[in-house]
Design a protein around this motif. Structure first.
Motif, PDB file in Angstrom:
ATOM      1  N   LYS A   1       0.829   8.555  -8.131  1.00  0.00           N
ATOM      2  CA  LYS A   1       1.620   7.316  -8.081  1.00  0.00           C
ATOM      3  C   LYS A   1       1.705   6.797  -6.658  1.00  0.00           C
ATOM      4  CE  LYS A   1       4.742   7.712 -12.002  1.00  0.00           C
ATOM      5  NZ  LYS A   1       6.138   7.838 -12.424  1.00  0.00           N
ATOM      6  N   ARG A   2       1.913   7.711  -5.721  1.00  0.00           N
ATOM      7  CA  ARG A   2       2.018   7.302  -4.310  1.00  0.00           C
ATOM      8  C   ARG A   2       0.696   6.687  -3.836  1.00  0.00           C
ATOM      9  NH1 ARG A   2       1.246   8.529   0.903  1.00  0.00           N
ATOM     10  NH2 ARG A   2       2.944   8.176   2.357  1.00  0.00           N
ATOM     11  N   ALA A   3      -0.437   7.310  -4.183  1.00  0.00           N
ATOM     12  CA  ALA A   3      -1.747   6.782  -3.782  1.00  0.00           C
ATOM     13  C   ALA A   3      -1.941   5.372  -4.317  1.00  0.00           C
ATOM     14  CB  ALA A   3      -2.859   7.703  -4.271  1.00  0.00           C
ATOM     15  N   ARG A   4      -1.558   5.163  -5.568  1.00  0.00           N
ATOM     16  CA  ARG A   4      -1.700   3.830  -6.171  1.00  0.00           C
ATOM     17  C   ARG A   4      -0.762   2.818  -5.517  1.00  0.00           C
ATOM     18  NH1 ARG A   4      -2.019   7.223 -11.250  1.00  0.00           N
ATOM     19  NH2 ARG A   4      -4.217   7.064 -11.827  1.00  0.00           N
ATOM     20  N   ARG A   5       0.465   3.241  -5.278  1.00  0.00           N
ATOM     21  CA  ARG A   5       1.462   2.347  -4.669  1.00  0.00           C
ATOM     22  C   ARG A   5       1.051   1.954  -3.251  1.00  0.00           C
ATOM     23  NH1 ARG A   5       5.692   5.209  -5.796  1.00  0.00           N
ATOM     24  NH2 ARG A   5       5.714   6.369  -3.860  1.00  0.00           N
ATOM     25  N   VAL A   6       0.576   2.921  -2.473  1.00  0.00           N
ATOM     26  CA  VAL A   6       0.146   2.632  -1.099  1.00  0.00           C
ATOM     27  C   VAL A   6      -1.052   1.691  -1.104  1.00  0.00           C
ATOM     28  CG1 VAL A   6      -0.877   3.671   0.974  1.00  0.00           C
ATOM     29  CG2 VAL A   6       1.131   4.721  -0.092  1.00  0.00           C
ATOM     30  N   LEU A   7      -2.010   1.929  -1.997  1.00  0.00           N
ATOM     31  CA  LEU A   7      -3.190   1.067  -2.100  1.00  0.00           C
ATOM     32  C   LEU A   7      -2.786  -0.376  -2.382  1.00  0.00           C
ATOM     33  CD1 LEU A   7      -6.338   0.689  -2.457  1.00  0.00           C
ATOM     34  CD2 LEU A   7      -5.895   1.095  -4.876  1.00  0.00           C
ATOM     35  N   LEU A   8      -1.949  -0.568  -3.399  1.00  0.00           N
ATOM     36  CA  LEU A   8      -1.551  -1.928  -3.766  1.00  0.00           C
ATOM     37  C   LEU A   8      -0.655  -2.578  -2.714  1.00  0.00           C
ATOM     38  CD1 LEU A   8      -0.959  -1.465  -7.598  1.00  0.00           C
ATOM     39  CD2 LEU A   8      -2.849  -2.663  -6.470  1.00  0.00           C
ATOM     40  N   SER A   9       0.233  -1.801  -2.101  1.00  0.00           N
ATOM     41  CA  SER A   9       1.105  -2.353  -1.048  1.00  0.00           C
ATOM     42  C   SER A   9       0.296  -2.779   0.162  1.00  0.00           C
ATOM     43  CB  SER A   9       2.152  -1.317  -0.625  1.00  0.00           C
ATOM     44  OG  SER A   9       2.998  -1.003  -1.692  1.00  0.00           O
TER      45      SER A   9
END
Length: 172
Positions: free
Chosen positions: A20-28
């Motif tokens: 989830k963190r990897a996805r959130r950081v990518l999109l942010s």
């Protein structure tokens, strides 16, 4: 009594939290890059709109609008068609990047964020019907913008990160 791996404070397994963190950081990161690109384009329009330019040595500032895609290809197509095709490609790329983000190396995720941020910045810029704002001119290369640089550098980082990651995970 606990079985399996320890849970994170939120009750999700640690690997799910990292995904989830990897996805959130990518999109942010992609969103922040798109906002930065759009802010610079707005500044370029405000300062260069009446034919003003600036010679900065190897690069000049000059305002142009690109109604096509890369290198003005498709400039004669209907704007809605270019927008629809571009949006479809970006949505597909976003889906793929978000789906695979947890398995990517950090370098590949950084590259993916640059590609998505640059692509999103150019798409949003295109929505007003005038085309994408380009302002960086070299004299020997087509005029481009920060989003174009993001996409180009991001693609290179993505490929490099993927190659390095696959080489590190390949048995000898």
């Amino acid at each position: 009594m606990s079985t399996g791996s320890p849970a994170s404070p939120a009750g999700t397994p640690p690997l799910a939290g990292k995904a989830k963190r990897a996805r959130r950081v990518l999109l942010s990161a992609a969103a922040a890059l798109a906002v930065a690109d759009l802010a610079v384009k707005g500044l370029a329009v405000l300062t260069l709109q009446h034919g003003a330019g600036a010679d900065l040595g190897i690069i000049n500032l000059r305002l142009l609008y690109n109604t096509g895609v890369a290198f003005s290809l498709g400039a004669g197509l209907a704007p809605w068609l270019v927008i629809a095709a571009t949006a479809t490609i970006i949505l597909t790329m976003t889906w793929y990047a978000v789906s695979t983000a947890p398995a990517m190396s950090r370098l590949s995720r950084a590259g993916a964020a640059l590609v998505l941020g640059g692509a999103a910045g150019n798409l949003v810029d295109r929505l007003d019907g005038r085309g994408v704002v380009d302002y960086l001119h070299t004299g020997w290369f087509p005029t481009f913008n920060l989003a174009d640089a993001f996409v180009t550098i991001g693609a290179g980082l993505y490929v490099l990160g993927t190659l390095r990651h696959s080489r590190a995970n390949t048995p000898d």
